[in-house]
Structures are given as C-alpha cells and as structure tokens.
Design a protein around this motif. Structure first.
Motif, PDB file in Angstrom:
ATOM      1  N   THR A   1       0.859  -1.244   0.023  1.00  0.00           N
ATOM      2  CA  THR A   1      -0.001   0.075  -0.008  1.00  0.00           C
ATOM      3  C   THR A   1       0.771   1.391  -0.118  1.00  0.00           C
ATOM      4  O   THR A   1       0.284   2.293   0.126  1.00  0.00           O
ATOM      5  CB  THR A   1      -0.847   0.179   1.172  1.00  0.00           C
ATOM      6  OG1 THR A   1      -0.151   0.045   2.432  1.00  0.00           O
ATOM      7  CG2 THR A   1      -1.760  -1.082   1.152  1.00  0.00           C
ATOM      8  N   ALA A   2       2.057   1.136  -0.066  1.00  0.00           N
ATOM      9  CA  ALA A   2       3.027   2.213  -0.149  1.00  0.00           C
ATOM     10  C   ALA A   2       2.827   3.100  -1.304  1.00  0.00           C
ATOM     11  O   ALA A   2       2.556   4.044  -1.178  1.00  0.00           O
ATOM     12  CB  ALA A   2       4.318   1.882  -0.093  1.00  0.00           C
ATOM     13  N   SER A   3       2.612   2.227  -2.372  1.00  0.00           N
ATOM     14  CA  SER A   3       2.456   3.193  -3.691  1.00  0.00           C
ATOM     15  C   SER A   3       1.812   1.952  -4.505  1.00  0.00           C
ATOM     16  O   SER A   3       1.602   0.982  -4.235  1.00  0.00           O
ATOM     17  CB  SER A   3       3.641   3.668  -4.221  1.00  0.00           C
ATOM     18  OG  SER A   3       3.428   4.288  -5.555  1.00  0.00           O
ATOM     19  N   LEU A   4       1.395   2.394  -5.966  1.00  0.00           N
ATOM     20  CA  LEU A   4       0.785   1.714  -6.896  1.00  0.00           C
ATOM     21  C   LEU A   4       1.597   1.681  -8.105  1.00  0.00           C
ATOM     22  O   LEU A   4       1.959   2.798  -8.597  1.00  0.00           O
ATOM     23  CB  LEU A   4      -0.628   1.955  -6.959  1.00  0.00           C
ATOM     24  CG  LEU A   4      -1.638   1.648  -5.812  1.00  0.00           C
ATOM     25  CD1 LEU A   4      -2.858   2.459  -5.822  1.00  0.00           C
ATOM     26  CD2 LEU A   4      -1.714   0.293  -5.516  1.00  0.00           C
ATOM     27  N   PRO A   5       1.870   0.521  -8.719  1.00  0.00           N
ATOM     28  CA  PRO A   5       2.370   0.683 -10.127  1.00  0.00           C
ATOM     29  C   PRO A   5       1.548   1.448 -10.976  1.00  0.00           C
ATOM     30  O   PRO A   5       0.430   1.334 -10.985  1.00  0.00           O
ATOM     31  CB  PRO A   5       2.442  -0.767 -10.450  1.00  0.00           C
ATOM     32  CG  PRO A   5       2.240  -1.711  -9.307  1.00  0.00           C
ATOM     33  CD  PRO A   5       1.652  -0.796  -8.320  1.00  0.00           C
ATOM     34  N   PRO A   6       2.305   2.200 -11.799  1.00  0.00           N
ATOM     35  CA  PRO A   6       1.576   2.825 -12.772  1.00  0.00           C
ATOM     36  C   PRO A   6       0.591   2.198 -13.788  1.00  0.00           C
ATOM     37  O   PRO A   6      -0.599   2.540 -14.263  1.00  0.00           O
ATOM     38  CB  PRO A   6       2.618   3.776 -13.964  1.00  0.00           C
ATOM     39  CG  PRO A   6       3.702   3.761 -12.919  1.00  0.00           C
ATOM     40  CD  PRO A   6       3.862   2.336 -12.085  1.00  0.00           C
ATOM     41  N   SER A   7       0.847   0.894 -14.070  1.00  0.00           N
ATOM     42  CA  SER A   7       0.266   0.120 -14.877  1.00  0.00           C
ATOM     43  C   SER A   7      -1.146  -0.355 -14.327  1.00  0.00           C
ATOM     44  O   SER A   7      -2.110  -0.438 -14.963  1.00  0.00           O
ATOM     45  CB  SER A   7       1.047  -1.286 -15.401  1.00  0.00           C
ATOM     46  OG  SER A   7       1.484  -1.869 -14.230  1.00  0.00           O
ATOM     47  N   THR A   8      -0.978  -0.490 -12.917  1.00  0.00           N
ATOM     48  CA  THR A   8      -2.043  -0.963 -12.260  1.00  0.00           C
ATOM     49  C   THR A   8      -3.194   0.327 -12.211  1.00  0.00           C
ATOM     50  O   THR A   8      -4.372   0.176 -12.372  1.00  0.00           O
ATOM     51  CB  THR A   8      -1.909  -1.349 -10.909  1.00  0.00           C
ATOM     52  OG1 THR A   8      -0.996  -2.367 -10.876  1.00  0.00           O
ATOM     53  CG2 THR A   8      -3.180  -1.520  -9.955  1.00  0.00           C
ATOM     54  N   LEU A   9      -2.663   1.490 -12.144  1.00  0.00           N
ATOM     55  CA  LEU A   9      -3.513   2.821 -12.040  1.00  0.00           C
ATOM     56  C   LEU A   9      -3.954   2.979 -13.596  1.00  0.00           C
ATOM     57  O   LEU A   9      -5.300   3.501 -13.567  1.00  0.00           O
ATOM     58  CB  LEU A   9      -3.014   4.049 -11.517  1.00  0.00           C
ATOM     59  CG  LEU A   9      -2.149   3.601 -10.300  1.00  0.00           C
ATOM     60  CD1 LEU A   9      -1.184   5.030  -9.888  1.00  0.00           C
ATOM     61  CD2 LEU A   9      -3.001   3.674  -9.230  1.00  0.00           C
ATOM     62  N   TYR A  10      -3.345   2.695 -14.450  1.00  0.00           N
ATOM     63  CA  TYR A  10      -3.675   2.730 -15.844  1.00  0.00           C
ATOM     64  C   TYR A  10      -4.754   1.872 -16.079  1.00  0.00           C
ATOM     65  O   TYR A  10      -6.065   2.377 -16.477  1.00  0.00           O
ATOM     66  CB  TYR A  10      -2.568   2.227 -16.738  1.00  0.00           C
ATOM     67  CG  TYR A  10      -3.078   2.547 -18.078  1.00  0.00           C
ATOM     68  CD1 TYR A  10      -3.287   3.744 -19.040  1.00  0.00           C
ATOM     69  CD2 TYR A  10      -3.318   1.601 -19.007  1.00  0.00           C
ATOM     70  CE1 TYR A  10      -3.830   3.790 -20.089  1.00  0.00           C
ATOM     71  CE2 TYR A  10      -3.699   1.600 -20.366  1.00  0.00           C
ATOM     72  CZ  TYR A  10      -3.874   2.851 -20.898  1.00  0.00           C
ATOM     73  OH  TYR A  10      -4.111   2.704 -22.237  1.00  0.00           O
ATOM     74  N   VAL A  11      -4.829   0.619 -15.687  1.00  0.00           N
ATOM     75  CA  VAL A  11      -5.992  -0.411 -15.845  1.00  0.00           C
ATOM     76  C   VAL A  11      -7.268   0.164 -15.147  1.00  0.00           C
ATOM     77  O   VAL A  11      -8.195  -0.055 -15.636  1.00  0.00           O
ATOM     78  CB  VAL A  11      -5.436  -1.942 -15.438  1.00  0.00           C
ATOM     79  CG1 VAL A  11      -6.583  -2.887 -15.770  1.00  0.00           C
ATOM     80  CG2 VAL A  11      -4.309  -2.216 -16.350  1.00  0.00           C
ATOM     81  N   GLY A 210       1.433  -7.233 -12.574  1.00  0.00           N
ATOM     82  CA  GLY A 210       1.566  -8.411 -12.138  1.00  0.00           C
ATOM     83  C   GLY A 210       3.109  -8.325 -11.595  1.00  0.00           C
ATOM     84  O   GLY A 210       3.264  -8.665 -10.423  1.00  0.00           O
ATOM     85  N   PHE A 211       3.882  -8.102 -12.248  1.00  0.00           N
ATOM     86  CA  PHE A 211       5.362  -8.309 -12.245  1.00  0.00           C
ATOM     87  C   PHE A 211       5.625  -6.926 -11.369  1.00  0.00           C
ATOM     88  O   PHE A 211       6.372  -7.205 -10.370  1.00  0.00           O
ATOM     89  CB  PHE A 211       6.218  -8.100 -13.249  1.00  0.00           C
ATOM     90  CG  PHE A 211       6.248  -9.489 -14.034  1.00  0.00           C
ATOM     91  CD1 PHE A 211       6.928 -10.491 -13.720  1.00  0.00           C
ATOM     92  CD2 PHE A 211       4.987  -9.814 -14.936  1.00  0.00           C
ATOM     93  CE1 PHE A 211       6.993 -11.780 -14.354  1.00  0.00           C
ATOM     94  CE2 PHE A 211       5.266 -11.034 -15.610  1.00  0.00           C
ATOM     95  CZ  PHE A 211       5.981 -12.026 -15.421  1.00  0.00           C
ATOM     96  N   LEU A 212       5.240  -5.714 -11.684  1.00  0.00           N
ATOM     97  CA  LEU A 212       5.586  -4.471 -10.900  1.00  0.00           C
ATOM     98  C   LEU A 212       5.030  -4.588  -9.473  1.00  0.00           C
ATOM     99  O   LEU A 212       5.622  -3.990  -8.461  1.00  0.00           O
ATOM    100  CB  LEU A 212       5.133  -3.252 -11.503  1.00  0.00           C
ATOM    101  CG  LEU A 212       5.898  -2.884 -12.885  1.00  0.00           C
ATOM    102  CD1 LEU A 212       5.454  -1.733 -13.407  1.00  0.00           C
ATOM    103  CD2 LEU A 212       7.350  -2.836 -12.609  1.00  0.00           C
ATOM    104  N   PHE A 218       7.733  -6.654  -2.769  1.00  0.00           N
ATOM    105  CA  PHE A 218       9.093  -7.353  -2.360  1.00  0.00           C
ATOM    106  C   PHE A 218      10.165  -6.136  -1.823  1.00  0.00           C
ATOM    107  O   PHE A 218      10.677  -6.448  -0.816  1.00  0.00           O
ATOM    108  CB  PHE A 218       9.846  -7.943  -3.583  1.00  0.00           C
ATOM    109  CG  PHE A 218      10.849  -8.823  -2.807  1.00  0.00           C
ATOM    110  CD1 PHE A 218      10.694 -10.132  -2.306  1.00  0.00           C
ATOM    111  CD2 PHE A 218      12.123  -8.650  -3.346  1.00  0.00           C
ATOM    112  CE1 PHE A 218      11.922 -10.882  -1.878  1.00  0.00           C
ATOM    113  CE2 PHE A 218      13.292  -9.390  -2.852  1.00  0.00           C
ATOM    114  CZ  PHE A 218      13.156 -10.491  -1.976  1.00  0.00           C
ATOM    115  N   SER A 219      10.142  -4.955  -2.521  1.00  0.00           N
ATOM    116  CA  SER A 219      11.037  -3.824  -2.250  1.00  0.00           C
ATOM    117  C   SER A 219      10.199  -3.340  -0.665  1.00  0.00           C
ATOM    118  O   SER A 219      11.338  -2.909   0.056  1.00  0.00           O
ATOM    119  CB  SER A 219      11.245  -2.993  -3.147  1.00  0.00           C
ATOM    120  OG  SER A 219       9.960  -2.475  -3.485  1.00  0.00           O
ATOM    121  N   THR A 220       9.042  -3.405  -0.711  1.00  0.00           N
ATOM    122  CA  THR A 220       8.660  -2.789   0.545  1.00  0.00           C
ATOM    123  C   THR A 220       8.830  -3.591   1.685  1.00  0.00           C
ATOM    124  O   THR A 220       9.312  -2.998   2.863  1.00  0.00           O
ATOM    125  CB  THR A 220       7.067  -2.592   0.541  1.00  0.00           C
ATOM    126  OG1 THR A 220       6.693  -1.741  -0.493  1.00  0.00           O
ATOM    127  CG2 THR A 220       6.663  -1.921   1.721  1.00  0.00           C
TER     128      THR A 220
END
Length: 281
Positions: A1-11, A210-212, A218-220
């Motif tokens: 929940t720290a941030s959202l991948p741009p691709s997810t926001l686009y979809v 999915g990948f991002l 994982f990075s969080t």
C-alpha cells in the motif's frame, strides 16, 4: 500500500477495468508464482508450511482478499489522491483499537493524527466534485479491511510468521478464493463485454502490473527489514505523495479548493503520524 504501479493505475483508473476477481486473481497468481520461484532459488525463506500456521493466518488472508477486492473496485471509480486519503483513515481504526481495547499508551501526536485523518476522510464525500457513491462504499470496505488486517497482523498469536510467510499465504488463499468467486460474481462472462479486452495496451498493462506489483511488495518488505519503523513510514509517506502528485498530472482528475483542503488535511495527518512513529522509534 505504499504506492501503486503505474500500470495498475492505468488499468483501473483509465481503462475502468471493473472485474476485480479476474484482475486481482491475476495479480496474486503472478505474485505467488514469483515468490515461490524466489523461495526455490534461495532468495527468500518461507517457513509457513504447517497446517496450524495456515489455519492461524486464515482470517487475515480473508481480510487481505477484502482489501484487494474492495480497493480495486474503489480505484476504478475514485481519483487516486481521494482513494489514498480514505485508505489512510484505516489508522483511525488501529489507533482506536490500541487505545480502547488493548489499553496501550497513545502519544498526543498520534491521537491528533488520527483525528486529522478522520476529519479529512469524513469531509471528502461532501466536497468531492466527482463524488461516486459506489466508489466511496468500496473505499470504506477497503479501509475497514485494512484496519482489521493490521490489527490481526500485530496479534501476539501471529508474530511467529514473517512478513514473507504472511504474504505467501495471502497469495495462495487469494488465488483460490478469487478463482472460485469469478463465476458467481459474474466477472467471468461479463469481461467479454469489456471494450479494451483485445487491445495490446490492456494486455501489456496487466502483465506489467503483475510483475511490478510483486517487486513493489518485495522492495517494501526489504525496506521494512532494513529500516526502523519511523524511517520506513517516512519513505512510504513520500511514495504516497509522489503517487498522488503524478496521478493528477497523468490522469483526468478534477480537484476543487474544498477537495484540495481535505487532501492536504489528510496529508498533514499522515505526516504527523510519521513524526509520532519516528519519535517513538
């Protein structure tokens, strides 16, 4: 929940893909497979293989499905800064539980932070020029699930599970539950009417999300393991600010002065929460 991948926001925000059992099922499937591969390659350690571990964490996994399902529905209808402000109101539930039920000592800055977050979330529906009742309904469900999930996560009975163990069980349970729910919810056949179903941008964005999404998770987790809670909270707050700012530039968002006032009040409340956590750590 720290941030959202741009691709997810686009979809969700641009293409308005309102079939969460399919979209989140895909996200969790990719995340689960990548986490399993990482475990087999020795990059992460997963120890939650006993039946008692699975049963103990099962209620939290149910809440996790509620978080991603309701969040997906809300994001497809609400502006991203509005969604994040409502999402942050989950801290009010956590603070109230600590104060009223666990009788923990709560610092004045944290109490003030909870009040600011509550005020910002409570005033938003009355000042949002793009008010969407369904979007706010699902956002409320989302923040309730987030609050309950974090309370369970801090439970003494669940402390033996690492963050990786918890996420692995979340992925496994989500894939199964969302796959079973795809037909009863109507998503399985309704998606055939989605206007961008055969567009390469839609397919590419879904694959990227999915990948991002996995790498963001994982990075969080790595960030949390290397930093003090206060420092990690500061970076997560910074990521949310960047996400909100970029979303207003990239996506069609109408923000009035009243709406901006609510968003700034919520931002101030979260900054105060970060300050209290850094001071506590």
């Amino acid at each position: 929940t720290a941030s959202l991948p741009p691709s997810t926001l686009y979809v969700l925000s641009v293409l308005k893909f309102t079939y969460p059992t399919l979209f989140q099922g895909w996200q969790t499937l990719v995340g689960g497979l990548l986490l399993h591969v990482s475990w087999k390659l020795g990059w992460v350690e997963i120890n939650s293989r006993s039946r008692s571990d699975v049963l103990t964490w099962l209620p939290a996994s149910v809440l996790f499905v509620g978080i991603i399902y309701a969040g997906s529905r809300a994001l497809s209808r609400l502006a991203i800064p509005v969604f994040l402000t409502l999402h942050n109101a989950a801290e009010v539930i956590i603070c109230g539980h600590q104060k009223c039920f666990r009788k923990e000592k709560t610092s004045p800055p944290k109490i003030c932070s909870a009040l600011f977050l509550l005020a910002a979330a409570g005033c938003l529906p009355f000042n949002d020029s793009q008010f969407d009742p369904d979007g706010y309904f699902w956002a409320v469900i989302h923040l309730l699930c987030v609050g309950a999930y974090k309370i369970l996560q801090k439970s003494q009975k669940l402390n033996k599970l690492s963050d990786i163990d918890q996420q692995y069980l979340n992925y496994l349970f989500s894939v199964v539950l969302l796959a079973l729910a795809a037909h009863p919810t109507g998503d399985l056949f309704s998606v055939l009417d989605f206007p961008f179903l055969y567009f390469y941008r839609f397919h590419g964005s879904c694959c990227a999300s999915g990948f991002l999404g996995f790498f963001l998770m994982f990075s969080t987790m790595k960030l949390k393991s290397f930093m003090a809670p206060g420092q990690c909270a500061a970076w997560i707050f910074f990521a949310k600010v960047i996400t909100s700012g970029l979303s207003m530039l990239l996506f069609d968002t109408i923000l009035t002065r009243e709406t901006m006032g609510c968003l700034l009040l919520g931002g101030f409340g979260e900054a105060l929460l970060v300050f209290s956590e850094r001071k506590g750590s």
